[in-house]
Structures are given as structure tokens and as C-alpha cells.
Design an enzyme around this catalytic site. Sequence first.
Site, PDB file in Angstrom:
ATOM      1  CG  HIS A  13      -1.883   1.138   0.927  1.00  0.00           C
ATOM      2  ND1 HIS A  13      -2.930   0.938   1.105  1.00  0.00           N
ATOM      3  CD2 HIS A  13      -2.403   2.679   1.186  1.00  0.00           C
ATOM      4  CE1 HIS A  13      -3.880   1.944   1.345  1.00  0.00           C
ATOM      5  NE2 HIS A  13      -3.042   2.693   1.012  1.00  0.00           N
ATOM      6  NE  ARG A  17       0.886  12.134  -2.273  1.00  0.00           N
ATOM      7  CZ  ARG A  17       0.302  11.598  -1.340  1.00  0.00           C
ATOM      8  NH1 ARG A  17      -0.890  10.935  -1.869  1.00  0.00           N
ATOM      9  NH2 ARG A  17      -0.159  11.828   0.156  1.00  0.00           N
ATOM     10  CG  ASN A  41      -4.671   8.607  -3.523  1.00  0.00           C
ATOM     11  OD1 ASN A  41      -3.760   7.954  -3.576  1.00  0.00           O
ATOM     12  ND2 ASN A  41      -4.847   9.302  -2.305  1.00  0.00           N
ATOM     13  CE  LYS A  95      -7.787   2.427  -0.720  1.00  0.00           C
ATOM     14  NZ  LYS A  95      -5.873   3.148  -0.346  1.00  0.00           N
ATOM     15  CG  HIS A 134      -9.885   5.095   3.281  1.00  0.00           C
ATOM     16  ND1 HIS A 134      -8.426   5.919   3.346  1.00  0.00           N
ATOM     17  CD2 HIS A 134     -10.344   5.089   4.590  1.00  0.00           C
ATOM     18  CE1 HIS A 134      -8.399   5.708   4.238  1.00  0.00           C
ATOM     19  NE2 HIS A 134      -9.777   5.604   4.825  1.00  0.00           N
ATOM     20  CG  HIS A 168      -5.068   2.084   5.946  1.00  0.00           C
ATOM     21  ND1 HIS A 168      -5.858   2.151   6.260  1.00  0.00           N
ATOM     22  CD2 HIS A 168      -4.665   3.111   4.453  1.00  0.00           C
ATOM     23  CE1 HIS A 168      -6.513   2.997   5.248  1.00  0.00           C
ATOM     24  NE2 HIS A 168      -6.383   3.504   4.081  1.00  0.00           N
ATOM     25  CG  HIS A 244      -0.080  15.107   2.046  1.00  0.00           C
ATOM     26  ND1 HIS A 244      -0.749  15.741   1.065  1.00  0.00           N
ATOM     27  CD2 HIS A 244       0.696  14.197   2.530  1.00  0.00           C
ATOM     28  CE1 HIS A 244      -1.287  14.877   1.504  1.00  0.00           C
ATOM     29  NE2 HIS A 244      -1.189  13.721   2.191  1.00  0.00           N
ATOM     30  CB  ALA A 256      -5.428  12.822   6.045  1.00  0.00           C
TER      31      ALA A 256
HETATM   32  O1  DOR Z   1      -3.619   9.717   5.681  1.00  0.00           O
HETATM   33  C1  DOR Z   1      -3.774   8.948   4.399  1.00  0.00           C
HETATM   34  N1  DOR Z   1      -3.184   9.484   3.077  1.00  0.00           N
HETATM   35  N2  DOR Z   1      -4.854   8.105   4.087  1.00  0.00           N
HETATM   36  C2  DOR Z   1      -4.629   7.900   3.555  1.00  0.00           C
HETATM   37  O2  DOR Z   1      -5.693   7.107   3.268  1.00  0.00           O
HETATM   38  C3  DOR Z   1      -5.107   8.696   1.877  1.00  0.00           C
HETATM   39  C4  DOR Z   1      -2.713   9.149   2.099  1.00  0.00           C
HETATM   40  C5  DOR Z   1      -3.104   9.910   1.047  1.00  0.00           C
HETATM   41  O3  DOR Z   1      -3.425  10.265   0.015  1.00  0.00           O
HETATM   42  O4  DOR Z   1      -2.274  11.486   1.774  1.00  0.00           O
HETATM   43 ZN    ZN Z   2      -3.365   5.005   1.340  1.00  0.00          ZN
END
Ligand code: DOR
Ligand code: ZN
Length: 335
Positions: A13, A17, A41, A95, A134, A168, A244, A256
Site C-alpha cells: 500500500h 504521487r 488517488n 482500490k 479504505h 491500513h 505531502h 493527512a
Molecule cells: O493519511 C492518508 N493519506 N490516508 C489515506 O488514505 C490517503 C493518504 C494520502 O493519499 O495522502
Molecule cells: Zn493510502
Amino acid sequence: MKTHTLLMPLDMHLHLRDGVMLENIAPLTAFTYSGALIMPNLVPPVDTLAAVRSYKERIISAVPNDYFEPFMTLFYKNYDKAFLESVVDEITAIKLYPAGITTNSEGGVESFNIEEMRTTLEAMSDLEIPLCVHGETDGFVMDREAEFMSIYELLAQNFPNLKIVMEHITTKAAVDMLDKYPNLYATITVHHLLLTLDDVIGGMMMPHHFCKPIAKRPEDLDALLSVALEAHPKVMFGSDSAPHPQHKKESCGCAAGVFTAPISLQLLTEIFEQFDKLDNLQAFVSDNAQNIYGICPEFKEITLEKRPFVVPQNYSGVVPMYAGETIGWAIESVD
Ligand code: DOR
Ligand code: ZN
């Protein structure tokens, strides 16, 4: 000096990016892992065959060696069988995100209406495409995962031939679900084997420990440790390493995601050694995933050494978990 060797580690998992971030971040995982399940994503999400193919090419171009395989996923939508037949050979899983539940999940599932999902999930069962989920509702943040258990049960009962991976997991409720249905599996991150909510907001607020699902209670941590350390055969390592930029984490409205890619193997080795379970780490970090997904990773042999390692402050502008702190194991060699 004490050492420990792992063969073909897999991260089931992973968020890589795109663009410059991908170029900076992908080599960190490719260095020590044989392969990783790549999350879809992006903006826009990876939801066509062309998008899967071109994202895979961009990942391969970003990685400096040939010894890393990106296992691709597609972003869940209600696809028809003809489409799934056209992509089955190019993906490892699909997913599913509930709409809006986390980063870039706006195009996810609005409601879990089994009848609306039946065509897709039956086709996935027939084509043996696992469903990674998720699993959080939009309820109170500490209850979201536990509330989702009834949806896992609905999916597991209605689609007994579908492999469903609870991604997760963070709760005892999810751990207890594992042995209830033969078609339910799970991934566990390294940060959820180390943190509780106290480590996120119990003292100073720690943005680099903030993720979805959020870390829970001590008894949840204990339940996760119990299945990970025993390398329960239905449990695999999946880091959910989610980079991030520093300014998006250290800001009002913190994104997150915990970034662990460059230190996950070292931390796992430290945890398994502390509990005297190093012999089980190989299964947790590779063999179980090979069995569950039926994948055969590129050969790689990683030797870790028990010595202090100071975690760098950042990797190309992304702050890792435990930045500046000393951890107990370091990567010694990669063959
Ligand atoms: O904390 C997270 N960040 N949980 C997720 O499910 C996605 C991930 C992200 O893509 O930043
Ligand atoms: Zn994730």
C-alpha cells in the site's frame, strides 16, 4: 554487530504521487523494496487502462534500477465486465475509497448499495481481481473504522469469491474480523504499529503523525501488534507512506498522511526485534503478500544492521516520520 536479512520486501500500500514528487519519492522505495502496490488517488484518479499504463511508465522511468515492480491499482468505480477484462492483465487490484473520506477520494463510492455494485464485484470475483478498501464511514473520527465493519461483512458475505483487503487497519474490531470470513485480508502500516492517538494529539500536536485512519487506542495497537508480530497469514505489510510537501503538513489544515518510505524497513526490524519476533518479519513483509496476491517479486536481498541511525530532516521537501530522531536499525546493504 547484529544484522538481519530480508528477501524481496513488498510494500502492499504505497502512495507515490506524480510529477516531481514521484521522481523524488519513488527511488526511496525502489531502493529497498522489490515491489509495491501503487495507490490510484491521483488528480484525476487512475481509472482508465491508458491511465494505468502511463502511470506505470512514469513510475518505472522515475526509478533508477530495474529491480522494482510497481503493482498497479485502478480507482474503484462501477465498471462493466468488458472493461475489467481489458485491464485485468495490467492491474493487481482495485482500490475503493468512500467518497471524500481522504486525500483525493472525491470520485469514490457515495453509498454502499450492494445491488449497484454487484455487476462490478461479481466480475472482479470471476476475474480474480482483489478489492482493496479504505474502510471508514463518515462518522465520529475514532469510530469510523469500527463502523465500517458491517460494510466489510456485507461485502464478504455477498461476494465470497472476492478477495477483500481491509487496508491500513487500526482497530481491534478489524483484527477480530480477519478470522470471521475466509475472503477478508488486511494490510497494516508501520506507523500504526508504533502510534496511538496520544502520539498525534496527546501532547503537542504532531502533524507528521496525522493520517487517515487516525491512530487509535492502546488496546487497538496491541491487537495490531498481535497479528503483525505473528505474521498472521492474512495480514501483510502496507506502509500507506503518503508524502505531502512540508508546507501542507506544517500548516493550518494539515494534510493527512505519514511519510515512512525511507525508514519503514528499519522501523519494522526494530519493532520485531524488540518483541523477539524477527523470524516472523519475512512473512509479514513479503511472503504473506506473495501468497495472498499470487505475485512473484524481483529478487532483492536487504541486510539491516543494528546501529543508531538519525532520520534525515526531510527528503526533497517531504518530512519523514521521526525526522531528526535516532532509530535502532539502518540499511547495511542491498543486493
Ligand atoms: O493519511 C492518508 N493519506 N490516508 C489515506 O488514505 C490517503 C493518504 C494520502 O493519499 O495522502
Ligand atoms: Zn493510502
